[in-house]
Design a protein around this motif. Structure first.
Motif, PDB file in Angstrom:
ATOM      1  N   MET A  74      -1.196  -2.067  -5.125  1.00  0.00           N
ATOM      2  CA  MET A  74      -0.525  -0.954  -4.457  1.00  0.00           C
ATOM      3  C   MET A  74       0.277  -0.109  -5.444  1.00  0.00           C
ATOM      4  SD  MET A  74       2.219  -1.068  -1.341  1.00  0.00           S
ATOM      5  CE  MET A  74       3.047   0.420  -0.810  1.00  0.00           C
ATOM      6  N   THR A  75       1.102  -0.771  -6.249  1.00  0.00           N
ATOM      7  CA  THR A  75       1.918  -0.015  -7.210  1.00  0.00           C
ATOM      8  C   THR A  75       1.036   0.735  -8.205  1.00  0.00           C
ATOM      9  OG1 THR A  75       2.101  -2.009  -8.572  1.00  0.00           O
ATOM     10  CG2 THR A  75       3.879  -1.574  -7.017  1.00  0.00           C
ATOM     11  N   GLN A  76      -0.137   0.184  -8.553  1.00  0.00           N
ATOM     12  CA  GLN A  76      -1.033   0.876  -9.474  1.00  0.00           C
ATOM     13  C   GLN A  76      -1.583   2.146  -8.835  1.00  0.00           C
ATOM     14  OE1 GLN A  76      -1.672   0.321 -12.690  1.00  0.00           O
ATOM     15  NE2 GLN A  76      -2.822   2.237 -12.585  1.00  0.00           N
ATOM     16  N   ARG A  77      -1.913   2.083  -7.542  1.00  0.00           N
ATOM     17  CA  ARG A  77      -2.407   3.267  -6.850  1.00  0.00           C
ATOM     18  C   ARG A  77      -1.327   4.343  -6.786  1.00  0.00           C
ATOM     19  NH1 ARG A  77      -4.541  -0.404  -3.045  1.00  0.00           N
ATOM     20  NH2 ARG A  77      -3.005   0.270  -1.478  1.00  0.00           N
ATOM     21  N   VAL A  78      -0.106   3.928  -6.549  1.00  0.00           N
ATOM     22  CA  VAL A  78       0.997   4.888  -6.507  1.00  0.00           C
ATOM     23  C   VAL A  78       1.174   5.565  -7.860  1.00  0.00           C
ATOM     24  CG1 VAL A  78       3.496   5.132  -6.221  1.00  0.00           C
ATOM     25  CG2 VAL A  78       2.186   3.731  -4.614  1.00  0.00           C
ATOM     26  N   ARG A  79       1.127   4.790  -8.929  1.00  0.00           N
ATOM     27  CA  ARG A  79       1.283   5.374 -10.272  1.00  0.00           C
ATOM     28  C   ARG A  79       0.151   6.343 -10.576  1.00  0.00           C
ATOM     29  NH1 ARG A  79       3.189   0.131 -11.749  1.00  0.00           N
ATOM     30  NH2 ARG A  79       1.099  -0.500 -12.409  1.00  0.00           N
ATOM     31  N   THR A  80      -1.041   6.057 -10.092  1.00  0.00           N
ATOM     32  CA  THR A  80      -2.185   6.917 -10.349  1.00  0.00           C
ATOM     33  C   THR A  80      -2.040   8.247  -9.621  1.00  0.00           C
ATOM     34  OG1 THR A  80      -3.632   5.010 -10.631  1.00  0.00           O
ATOM     35  CG2 THR A  80      -4.690   7.121 -10.173  1.00  0.00           C
ATOM     36  N   ARG A  81      -1.581   8.187  -8.358  1.00  0.00           N
ATOM     37  CA  ARG A  81      -1.456   9.417  -7.571  1.00  0.00           C
ATOM     38  C   ARG A  81      -0.229  10.225  -7.947  1.00  0.00           C
ATOM     39  NH1 ARG A  81      -1.807   8.697  -1.322  1.00  0.00           N
ATOM     40  NH2 ARG A  81      -1.685  10.967  -1.558  1.00  0.00           N
ATOM     41  N   PHE A  82       0.852   9.551  -8.321  1.00  0.00           N
ATOM     42  CA  PHE A  82       2.108  10.236  -8.629  1.00  0.00           C
ATOM     43  C   PHE A  82       2.639   9.768  -9.984  1.00  0.00           C
ATOM     44  CE2 PHE A  82       1.769   9.604  -4.012  1.00  0.00           C
ATOM     45  CZ  PHE A  82       1.742  10.921  -3.601  1.00  0.00           C
TER      46      PHE A  82
ATOM     47  N   GLU B 259       4.338  11.142 -12.197  1.00  0.00           N
ATOM     48  CA  GLU B 259       5.671  11.569 -12.632  1.00  0.00           C
ATOM     49  C   GLU B 259       6.781  10.719 -12.046  1.00  0.00           C
ATOM     50  OE1 GLU B 259       4.846  13.779  -8.812  1.00  0.00           O
ATOM     51  OE2 GLU B 259       3.775  13.006 -10.542  1.00  0.00           O
ATOM     52  N   LEU B 260       6.470   9.880 -11.085  1.00  0.00           N
ATOM     53  CA  LEU B 260       7.496   9.039 -10.471  1.00  0.00           C
ATOM     54  C   LEU B 260       7.872   7.877 -11.389  1.00  0.00           C
ATOM     55  CD1 LEU B 260       6.210   8.736  -6.775  1.00  0.00           C
ATOM     56  CD2 LEU B 260       8.068  10.164  -7.626  1.00  0.00           C
ATOM     57  N   ASP B 261       9.111   7.421 -11.213  1.00  0.00           N
ATOM     58  CA  ASP B 261       9.521   6.213 -11.912  1.00  0.00           C
ATOM     59  C   ASP B 261       8.709   5.024 -11.393  1.00  0.00           C
ATOM     60  OD1 ASP B 261      11.425   7.611 -13.313  1.00  0.00           O
ATOM     61  OD2 ASP B 261      12.988   7.247 -11.826  1.00  0.00           O
ATOM     62  N   PRO B 262       8.432   4.034 -12.236  1.00  0.00           N
ATOM     63  CA  PRO B 262       7.653   2.876 -11.786  1.00  0.00           C
ATOM     64  C   PRO B 262       8.331   2.172 -10.611  1.00  0.00           C
ATOM     65  CG  PRO B 262       7.870   2.890 -14.172  1.00  0.00           C
ATOM     66  CD  PRO B 262       8.801   3.957 -13.659  1.00  0.00           C
ATOM     67  N   LEU B 263       7.521   1.732  -9.657  1.00  0.00           N
ATOM     68  CA  LEU B 263       8.051   0.996  -8.517  1.00  0.00           C
ATOM     69  C   LEU B 263       8.358  -0.435  -8.919  1.00  0.00           C
ATOM     70  CD1 LEU B 263       5.653   2.210  -5.681  1.00  0.00           C
ATOM     71  CD2 LEU B 263       8.047   2.830  -5.995  1.00  0.00           C
ATOM     72  N   PRO B 264       9.411  -1.016  -8.325  1.00  0.00           N
ATOM     73  CA  PRO B 264       9.723  -2.409  -8.638  1.00  0.00           C
ATOM     74  C   PRO B 264       8.692  -3.338  -7.979  1.00  0.00           C
ATOM     75  CG  PRO B 264      11.139  -1.628  -6.892  1.00  0.00           C
ATOM     76  CD  PRO B 264      10.369  -0.422  -7.368  1.00  0.00           C
TER      77      PRO B 264
ATOM     78  N   GLY C 212      10.318   3.199   6.111  1.00  0.00           N
ATOM     79  CA  GLY C 212       9.674   3.130   7.411  1.00  0.00           C
ATOM     80  C   GLY C 212       8.354   2.397   7.441  1.00  0.00           C
ATOM     81  N   PHE C 213       7.963   1.755   6.337  1.00  0.00           N
ATOM     82  CA  PHE C 213       6.709   0.998   6.301  1.00  0.00           C
ATOM     83  C   PHE C 213       6.962  -0.430   6.792  1.00  0.00           C
ATOM     84  CE2 PHE C 213       5.951   4.333   3.167  1.00  0.00           C
ATOM     85  CZ  PHE C 213       4.685   4.764   3.531  1.00  0.00           C
ATOM     86  N   GLU C 214       6.269  -0.812   7.839  1.00  0.00           N
ATOM     87  CA  GLU C 214       6.415  -2.153   8.392  1.00  0.00           C
ATOM     88  C   GLU C 214       5.329  -3.045   7.796  1.00  0.00           C
ATOM     89  OE1 GLU C 214       6.356  -1.654  12.623  1.00  0.00           O
ATOM     90  OE2 GLU C 214       8.427  -0.926  12.674  1.00  0.00           O
ATOM     91  N   LEU C 215       5.634  -3.632   6.654  1.00  0.00           N
ATOM     92  CA  LEU C 215       4.686  -4.458   5.911  1.00  0.00           C
ATOM     93  C   LEU C 215       5.331  -5.802   5.586  1.00  0.00           C
ATOM     94  CD1 LEU C 215       3.452  -1.754   3.361  1.00  0.00           C
ATOM     95  CD2 LEU C 215       2.288  -2.439   5.456  1.00  0.00           C
ATOM     96  N   ARG C 216       4.503  -6.777   5.330  1.00  0.00           N
ATOM     97  CA  ARG C 216       5.005  -8.075   4.863  1.00  0.00           C
ATOM     98  C   ARG C 216       4.135  -8.542   3.699  1.00  0.00           C
ATOM     99  NH1 ARG C 216       1.826 -12.326   6.877  1.00  0.00           N
ATOM    100  NH2 ARG C 216       0.383 -11.730   8.543  1.00  0.00           N
ATOM    101  N   TRP C 217       4.745  -9.366   2.862  1.00  0.00           N
ATOM    102  CA  TRP C 217       4.058  -9.884   1.678  1.00  0.00           C
ATOM    103  C   TRP C 217       3.245 -11.118   2.085  1.00  0.00           C
ATOM    104  CZ3 TRP C 217       3.155  -7.988  -2.969  1.00  0.00           C
ATOM    105  CH2 TRP C 217       2.749  -8.852  -4.000  1.00  0.00           C
ATOM    106  N   ASP C 218       1.958 -11.098   1.791  1.00  0.00           N
ATOM    107  CA  ASP C 218       1.082 -12.199   2.196  1.00  0.00           C
ATOM    108  C   ASP C 218       0.053 -12.459   1.100  1.00  0.00           C
ATOM    109  OD1 ASP C 218      -0.182 -14.182   3.692  1.00  0.00           O
ATOM    110  OD2 ASP C 218      -1.493 -12.741   4.687  1.00  0.00           O
TER     111      ASP C 218
ATOM    112  N   PRO D  20       9.904  -9.198  -4.954  1.00  0.00           N
ATOM    113  CA  PRO D  20      10.356  -8.842  -3.598  1.00  0.00           C
ATOM    114  C   PRO D  20      11.274  -7.624  -3.539  1.00  0.00           C
ATOM    115  CG  PRO D  20      11.699 -10.609  -4.436  1.00  0.00           C
ATOM    116  CD  PRO D  20      10.698 -10.319  -5.528  1.00  0.00           C
ATOM    117  N   LYS D  21      11.638  -7.039  -4.717  1.00  0.00           N
ATOM    118  CA  LYS D  21      12.559  -5.899  -4.686  1.00  0.00           C
ATOM    119  C   LYS D  21      11.957  -4.718  -3.949  1.00  0.00           C
ATOM    120  CE  LYS D  21      15.065  -6.992  -8.967  1.00  0.00           C
ATOM    121  NZ  LYS D  21      15.444  -6.493 -10.312  1.00  0.00           N
ATOM    122  N   LEU D  22      10.635  -4.598  -3.988  1.00  0.00           N
ATOM    123  CA  LEU D  22       9.982  -3.489  -3.333  1.00  0.00           C
ATOM    124  C   LEU D  22      10.068  -3.582  -1.811  1.00  0.00           C
ATOM    125  CD1 LEU D  22       8.297  -0.919  -3.629  1.00  0.00           C
ATOM    126  CD2 LEU D  22       6.250  -2.342  -3.800  1.00  0.00           C
ATOM    127  N   ASP D  23      10.297  -4.788  -1.268  1.00  0.00           N
ATOM    128  CA  ASP D  23      10.317  -4.979   0.187  1.00  0.00           C
ATOM    129  C   ASP D  23      11.361  -4.078   0.848  1.00  0.00           C
ATOM    130  OD1 ASP D  23       8.655  -6.919  -0.711  1.00  0.00           O
ATOM    131  OD2 ASP D  23       9.602  -8.579   0.348  1.00  0.00           O
TER     132      ASP D  23
END
Length: 261
Positions: free
Chosen positions: A1-9, A11-16, A29-35, A19-22
């Motif tokens: 997921m974080t790789q896709r975000v970096r590819t699309r955007f 210029e953004l700072d890297p996402l953590p 507003g994203f209702e997701l869980r780590w699995d 579990p910090k990203l949770d």
């Protein structure tokens, strides 16, 4: 997921990582869980079939962003909003493309919400051109207007060129004097005359001054399609990295700001 975000955007700072990203996902507003090494949606609840273009956030303190938009149009509008806000703070030069039918409304929005200071380039140029012609009995203004469609190289076209150059010599310092590092960006509009009357170099001089810290310069480019490269009277406006901001229709009509109103 974080790789896709970096590819699309990029210029953004890297996402953590998890579990910090949770927490960030929850606030957005994203209702997701780590699995098992990835984020997955929560089991569906009794959700209503809302027709709103964007989900309302669980708390009014959460600011909407392009991450929460439910349509590409709103995401693009939010992206334009972010970039305009950044440009307002950073200064420099920006070419803003907007659909021709939304041109006037976009100018009003930029002035009202971003402290942009509208400057009518055509009016400045024509005022000086008219004054130069009126100083002498000949040529008359009607003759000058007729020379505008005269064949290149003709006597009328050459004489008009002389007047045009002198008019720009008078108008250019006035435009340069509008720049201010303390005030909002200068918003050049009705600027097609720069291309029509051989003065794109005057625009680039202003752009260089803005890049050097003299104050922000935004030029508004009316387009049939604002997603295309910025142009004035058919001439492409030269821009550097991150100097072109497309203003989609959804931004002009404030759809990105009204969803939570």
């Amino acid at each position: 997921m974080t790789q896709r975000v970096r590819t699309r955007f990029p210029e953004l700072d890297p996402l953590p990582p998890h579990p910090k990203l949770d927490r960030l996902l929850a606030e957005a507003g994203f209702e997701l869980r780590w699995d098992r090494g990835r984020y997955v949606p929560l089991p569906p609840r009794n959700a209503s079939s809302s027709m709103s273009v964007m989900q309302r956030r669980p708390s009014v303190t959460v600011t909407p962003s392009r991450w929460t938009a439910e349509s590409p149009e709103l995401a693009a509008a939010m992206r334009a909003e972010e970039r305009l806000t950044g440009a307002r703070s950073a200064g420099g030069f920006r070419a803003l493309t907007v659909r021709l039918s939304r041109y006037g409304l976009a100018r009003e929005e930029l002035a009202r919400r971003f402290d942009a200071r509208p400057v009518n380039v055509a009016a400045r140029f024509l005022d000086h051109l008219h004054a130069l012609v009126d100083e002498h009995p000949k040529p008359t203004w009607e003759t000058v207007v007729g020379a505008d469609i005269a064949p290149p190289g003709s006597r009328g076209a050459i004489k008009l060129g002389e007047y045009v150059e002198r008019a720009w010599q008078l108008a250019a310092p006035e435009l340069r004097a509008e720049l201010s590092a303390e005030a909002g960006p200068v918003l050049l509009h009705d600027a097609a005359v720069l291309a029509r009357y051989r003065a794109m170099d005057r625009l680039y001089e202003l752009a260089d001054a803005a890049r050097g810290g003299a104050g922000g310069v935004w030029v508004l480019c009316p387009m049939e399609d604002p997603a295309l490269l910025p142009k004035l009277d058919g001439a492409v406006v030269r821009v550097g990295d991150n100097e072109w901001i497309a203003l989609p229709d959804a931004w002009v009509v404030n759809a990105h700001r009204s969803v939570l109103a």
